[in-house]
Design a protein around this motif. Structure first.
Motif, mmCIF file in Angstrom:
data_model
loop_
_atom_site.group_PDB
_atom_site.id
_atom_site.type_symbol
_atom_site.label_atom_id
_atom_site.label_comp_id
_atom_site.label_asym_id
_atom_site.label_seq_id
_atom_site.Cartn_x
_atom_site.Cartn_y
_atom_site.Cartn_z
ATOM 1 N N GLY A 217 0.898 -1.643 0.273
ATOM 2 C CA GLY A 217 0.463 0.149 -0.405
ATOM 3 C C GLY A 217 0.539 1.637 -0.026
ATOM 4 O O GLY A 217 2.014 1.400 0.827
ATOM 5 N N LEU A 218 0.556 2.320 -0.455
ATOM 6 C CA LEU A 218 1.034 3.681 -0.556
ATOM 7 C C LEU A 218 0.800 3.954 0.703
ATOM 8 O O LEU A 218 -0.734 4.715 0.331
ATOM 9 C CB LEU A 218 1.051 4.589 -1.724
ATOM 10 C CG LEU A 218 1.776 3.709 -3.617
ATOM 11 C CD1 LEU A 218 1.590 4.504 -4.442
ATOM 12 C CD2 LEU A 218 3.145 3.382 -3.258
ATOM 13 N N ASP A 219 2.024 4.830 1.092
ATOM 14 C CA ASP A 219 1.371 5.505 2.406
ATOM 15 C C ASP A 219 2.576 6.309 2.450
ATOM 16 O O ASP A 219 3.520 6.333 2.863
ATOM 17 C CB ASP A 219 1.389 4.620 3.426
ATOM 18 C CG ASP A 219 0.733 5.092 4.786
ATOM 19 O OD1 ASP A 219 0.589 6.033 4.942
ATOM 20 O OD2 ASP A 219 0.661 4.589 5.606
ATOM 21 N N THR A 220 1.277 7.816 2.624
ATOM 22 C CA THR A 220 2.301 8.908 2.525
ATOM 23 C C THR A 220 2.839 8.949 4.298
ATOM 24 O O THR A 220 3.676 10.122 4.508
ATOM 25 C CB THR A 220 1.136 10.871 1.883
ATOM 26 O OG1 THR A 220 0.285 10.727 3.623
ATOM 27 C CG2 THR A 220 1.128 10.382 0.719
ATOM 28 N N ASN A 221 2.352 8.190 5.072
ATOM 29 C CA ASN A 221 2.970 8.545 6.954
ATOM 30 C C ASN A 221 3.725 7.632 6.308
ATOM 31 O O ASN A 221 4.572 8.048 7.986
ATOM 32 C CB ASN A 221 1.732 8.812 7.576
ATOM 33 C CG ASN A 221 0.822 9.717 7.304
ATOM 34 O OD1 ASN A 221 1.023 10.880 6.958
ATOM 35 N ND2 ASN A 221 -0.494 9.081 7.478
ATOM 36 N N ASN B 250 9.472 8.525 -2.207
ATOM 37 C CA ASN B 250 10.030 10.013 -1.608
ATOM 38 C C ASN B 250 10.135 11.390 -3.006
ATOM 39 O O ASN B 250 10.070 11.180 -4.162
ATOM 40 C CB ASN B 250 11.841 10.126 -1.483
ATOM 41 C CG ASN B 250 12.196 11.034 -0.617
ATOM 42 O OD1 ASN B 250 11.403 11.695 -0.116
ATOM 43 N ND2 ASN B 250 13.344 11.256 -0.781
ATOM 44 N N THR B 251 9.004 12.546 -1.941
ATOM 45 C CA THR B 251 9.210 13.846 -3.091
ATOM 46 C C THR B 251 8.900 14.892 -2.763
ATOM 47 O O THR B 251 9.473 14.868 -1.214
ATOM 48 C CB THR B 251 7.647 13.819 -3.967
ATOM 49 O OG1 THR B 251 6.447 13.801 -2.836
ATOM 50 C CG2 THR B 251 7.102 12.737 -4.290
ATOM 51 N N VAL B 252 10.216 15.767 -3.395
ATOM 52 C CA VAL B 252 9.472 17.125 -2.425
ATOM 53 C C VAL B 252 8.493 17.675 -1.764
ATOM 54 O O VAL B 252 7.281 17.774 -1.867
ATOM 55 C CB VAL B 252 10.011 18.516 -3.045
ATOM 56 C CG1 VAL B 252 9.545 20.176 -2.182
ATOM 57 C CG2 VAL B 252 10.879 18.330 -3.700
ATOM 58 N N LYS B 253 8.520 17.962 -0.021
ATOM 59 C CA LYS B 253 7.356 18.227 0.854
ATOM 60 C C LYS B 253 6.984 19.711 0.278
ATOM 61 O O LYS B 253 7.692 20.430 0.342
ATOM 62 C CB LYS B 253 7.708 18.431 2.242
ATOM 63 C CG LYS B 253 8.694 17.172 2.732
ATOM 64 C CD LYS B 253 7.226 16.210 2.696
ATOM 65 C CE LYS B 253 8.096 14.228 3.210
ATOM 66 N NZ LYS B 253 6.830 13.264 1.929
ATOM 67 N N SER B 254 5.839 19.969 -0.152
ATOM 68 C CA SER B 254 4.830 21.306 -0.188
ATOM 69 C C SER B 254 4.314 21.296 0.520
ATOM 70 O O SER B 254 3.035 20.001 0.532
ATOM 71 C CB SER B 254 4.989 21.189 -2.026
ATOM 72 O OG SER B 254 4.068 22.365 -1.978
ATOM 73 N N LYS B 255 3.324 22.161 0.868
ATOM 74 C CA LYS B 255 1.786 22.952 1.161
ATOM 75 C C LYS B 255 1.378 22.919 0.000
ATOM 76 O O LYS B 255 0.072 22.899 -0.038
ATOM 77 C CB LYS B 255 2.157 24.185 2.035
ATOM 78 C CG LYS B 255 3.127 23.733 3.674
ATOM 79 C CD LYS B 255 3.163 25.020 4.585
ATOM 80 C CE LYS B 255 3.160 24.442 5.552
ATOM 81 N NZ LYS B 255 3.444 25.998 6.461
ATOM 82 N N VAL C 272 1.610 21.526 -3.326
ATOM 83 C CA VAL C 272 0.937 20.217 -4.041
ATOM 84 C C VAL C 272 1.595 18.898 -2.687
ATOM 85 O O VAL C 272 2.702 18.649 -2.369
ATOM 86 C CB VAL C 272 1.928 20.011 -5.266
ATOM 87 C CG1 VAL C 272 1.771 18.670 -6.025
ATOM 88 C CG2 VAL C 272 1.657 21.098 -6.028
ATOM 89 N N ASP C 273 0.186 18.245 -2.783
ATOM 90 C CA ASP C 273 1.081 16.933 -1.507
ATOM 91 C C ASP C 273 0.938 15.791 -1.540
ATOM 92 O O ASP C 273 1.375 15.219 -1.003
ATOM 93 C CB ASP C 273 -0.217 17.534 -0.742
ATOM 94 C CG ASP C 273 -1.180 16.405 -1.054
ATOM 95 O OD1 ASP C 273 -1.911 16.693 -2.168
ATOM 96 O OD2 ASP C 273 -2.420 17.067 -0.034
ATOM 97 N N SER C 274 1.139 15.559 -2.953
ATOM 98 C CA SER C 274 0.692 14.630 -3.568
ATOM 99 C C SER C 274 1.340 13.883 -4.909
ATOM 100 O O SER C 274 0.840 15.070 -5.939
ATOM 101 C CB SER C 274 -0.272 13.255 -3.307
ATOM 102 O OG SER C 274 -1.249 13.213 -3.541
ATOM 103 N N LEU C 275 1.424 13.249 -5.824
ATOM 104 C CA LEU C 275 2.408 12.878 -6.831
ATOM 105 C C LEU C 275 -0.033 11.904 -7.551
ATOM 106 O O LEU C 275 -0.512 11.188 -6.844
ATOM 107 C CB LEU C 275 2.059 11.606 -7.270
ATOM 108 C CG LEU C 275 4.018 11.629 -6.841
ATOM 109 C CD1 LEU C 275 4.659 10.223 -7.233
ATOM 110 C CD2 LEU C 275 4.270 12.289 -8.219
ATOM 111 N N ASN C 276 -0.048 12.427 -8.614
ATOM 112 C CA ASN C 276 -1.036 12.391 -9.675
ATOM 113 C C ASN C 276 -1.011 9.955 -8.917
ATOM 114 O O ASN C 276 -0.247 9.875 -9.127
ATOM 115 C CB ASN C 276 -1.727 12.537 -10.697
ATOM 116 C CG ASN C 276 -2.734 11.878 -11.916
ATOM 117 O OD1 ASN C 276 -2.532 10.450 -11.761
ATOM 118 N ND2 ASN C 276 -3.179 12.016 -12.264
#
Length: 242
Positions: free
Chosen positions: A169-173, A213-218, A220-224
């Motif tokens: 599972g993809l989990d941003t946390n 792993n992506t740049v943290k940004s307020k 854009v919060d996630s990839l398509n």
């Protein structure tokens, strides 16, 4: 888009794939003269009686859109009635958890096919519609990838586990990378909805919860989700593609 229960397909790759599919009954083709000349042999081989040669603007008017790339066909809808029993020997399957954007799903089908994935499971409720836009976005892959509709995702996950699939599972946390997943496992990769992600209960059942792993940004919060699918499949498919 349907006419008398017929499925409308438009776009070069989607239409050519449908023409090459023996399970498709083609009732009508609308195309420009240029497209007809290029695919004349294929069209004639299919023995289609109703072929209409029109200008692009006329096709726009006929089907009500202008993204057809010079060809549209009316055909029988494909019956996607595959079952879980047919995936025993597969190495990777995808699970779409309540995805609603048909064009995103079409892109996922295209990506999945190119990475050798043969089966995609999706939830019956609160999900996308299989329509002309999805088929065009799949760019021909819709004819090749098996779609399995499931009513109870958690029961389905348990069935997959009994068939020796490990759930990803993809989990941003999560702070774990995709690279931690062993290459010799059969994987069922769960992709969550565009807005809410994977449902909590389904995520808890995942054997691997990983993050891209992506740049943290307020801003854009996630990839398509379709882009995330491509990245995950690239990572886990290394050395698996025949």
């Amino acid at each position: 888009m349907k006419k008398n229960n017929q499925q409308l397909i438009f776009g070069i790759h989607a239409c050519v794939a449908a023409l090459n599919n023996s399970k498709r009954v083609i009732y009508e083709i609308i195309c420009t003269e240029q497209v007809f000349i290029k695919y004349k042999d294929l069209i004639e081989k299919k023995n289609i009686k109703n072929v209409l040669i029109k200008k692009r603007s006329q096709i726009d008017h006929s089907i009500g859109l202008d993204t057809h790339q010079g060809i549209a066909i009316y055909c029988n809808p494909l019956i996607k009635n595959y079952t879980l029993e047919k995936i025993e020997k597969e190495n990777i399957v995808l699970i779409l958890d309540s995805l609603t954007d048909s064009q995103n799903v079409g892109s996922i089908i295209r990506t999945a096919f190119l990475f050798g994935v043969k089966t995609i499971l999706y939830t019956k409720y609160n999900s996308f519609e299989i329509n002309s836009y999805l088929i065009k976005s799949a760019s021909g892959a819709f004819e090749e990838v098996q779609l399995i509709e499931v009513v109870n995702l958690n029961q389905t996950i348990e069935i997959l586990k009994k068939k020796n699939f490990w759930l990803v599972g993809l989990d941003t946390n999560s702070n774990k990378k995709i690279s931690i997943i062993p290459k010799d496992l059969k994987l069922a990769i769960v992709l969550g909805s565009e807005n809410k992600g994977i449902k909590k209960l389904s995520l808890e059942k995942c054997d691997f919860r990983v993050n891209i792993n992506t740049v943290k940004s307020k801003l854009v919060d996630s990839l398509n989700v379709s882009h995330a699918t491509a990245i995950v499949l690239y990572e886990v498919s290394n050395e698996r593609i025949a």
